[in-house]
Design a protein around this motif. Structure first.
Motif, PDB file in Angstrom:
ATOM      1  N   ARG A   1      -2.158 -12.185 -12.527  1.00  0.00           N
ATOM      2  CA  ARG A   1      -3.003 -10.649 -12.547  1.00  0.00           C
ATOM      3  C   ARG A   1      -4.248 -10.775 -13.521  1.00  0.00           C
TER       4      ARG A   1
ATOM      5  N   GLN B   1      -7.052 -13.219 -12.382  1.00  0.00           N
ATOM      6  CA  GLN B   1      -7.963 -12.779 -11.313  1.00  0.00           C
ATOM      7  C   GLN B   1      -9.119 -11.436 -11.917  1.00  0.00           C
ATOM      8  N   MET B   2      -8.756 -10.926 -12.823  1.00  0.00           N
ATOM      9  CA  MET B   2      -9.635  -9.763 -13.341  1.00  0.00           C
ATOM     10  C   MET B   2     -10.982 -10.265 -14.025  1.00  0.00           C
TER      11      MET B   2
ATOM     12  N   LEU C   1     -13.548  -8.915 -16.495  1.00  0.00           N
ATOM     13  CA  LEU C   1     -13.573  -7.950 -17.643  1.00  0.00           C
ATOM     14  C   LEU C   1     -14.852  -7.748 -18.171  1.00  0.00           C
TER      15      LEU C   1
ATOM     16  N   GLN D   1      -7.551  -1.526 -17.063  1.00  0.00           N
ATOM     17  CA  GLN D   1      -7.290  -2.033 -15.737  1.00  0.00           C
ATOM     18  C   GLN D   1      -5.779  -1.711 -15.468  1.00  0.00           C
TER      19      GLN D   1
END
Length: 151
Positions: free
Chosen positions: A71, A74-75, A77, A105
């Protein structure tokens, strides 16, 4: 006498190990201090089931850490910081700032698990490592932007 160590004992062993010690040492020191219990058939069976349960818990934690790592990878930032016109920050971007952005998030991570190669003092793209579990480490890319600038 064989005993099961309940706590780590220097020069003897770690918690959960079965070790042979002299009767006096076991009866007068280890057992009264709560550092060990006698190794009987029942306690050995209990130790085995406890080890199996701990192994299952560790595997569940490892799996959830891997899922969380996927997860986080995939972010995208973006860290907002005050900066001058030359792109130099007023202060530095720290692991606590990255942890705060991750928390915004929906991923709560302790700042002590985030490491950066060098202090971030200018605008740009950087990477940090997040240690989620003993063998699960994920590299996080983040961009430092000047406050008030929307991309």
């Amino acid at each position: 006498m064989k005993v099961i160590l309940r706590k780590d004992v220097a020069a003897l062993g770690d918690a959960g190990e079965v070790v042979a010690v002299k009767n006096g040492y076991a009866n007068n020191f280890l057992i009264p201090q709560g550092m060990a219990t006698r190794a009987t058939e029942g306690t050995l069976r209990a130790l085995e089931t406890e080890k199996k349960q701990q192994a299952k818990k560790m595997e569940l934690k490892r799996k959830s850490a891997r899922d969380l790592a996927a997860r986080i990878e995939q972010m995208a930032l973006k860290v907002q910081a005050k900066a001058g016109e030359s792109g130099k920050l007023f202060g530095t971007v720290t692991a606590a700032d990255i942890a705060e952005v991750l928390k915004a998030q929906g991923v709560e991570i302790d700042r002590r698990k985030i490491t950066m190669e060098a202090p971030v003092k200018t605008l740009g793209k950087y990477e940090a490592e997040v240690k989620l579990f003993s063998d699960v480490v994920v590299r996080v890319s983040f961009e430092v932007e000047a406050e008030g600038v929307e991309a």
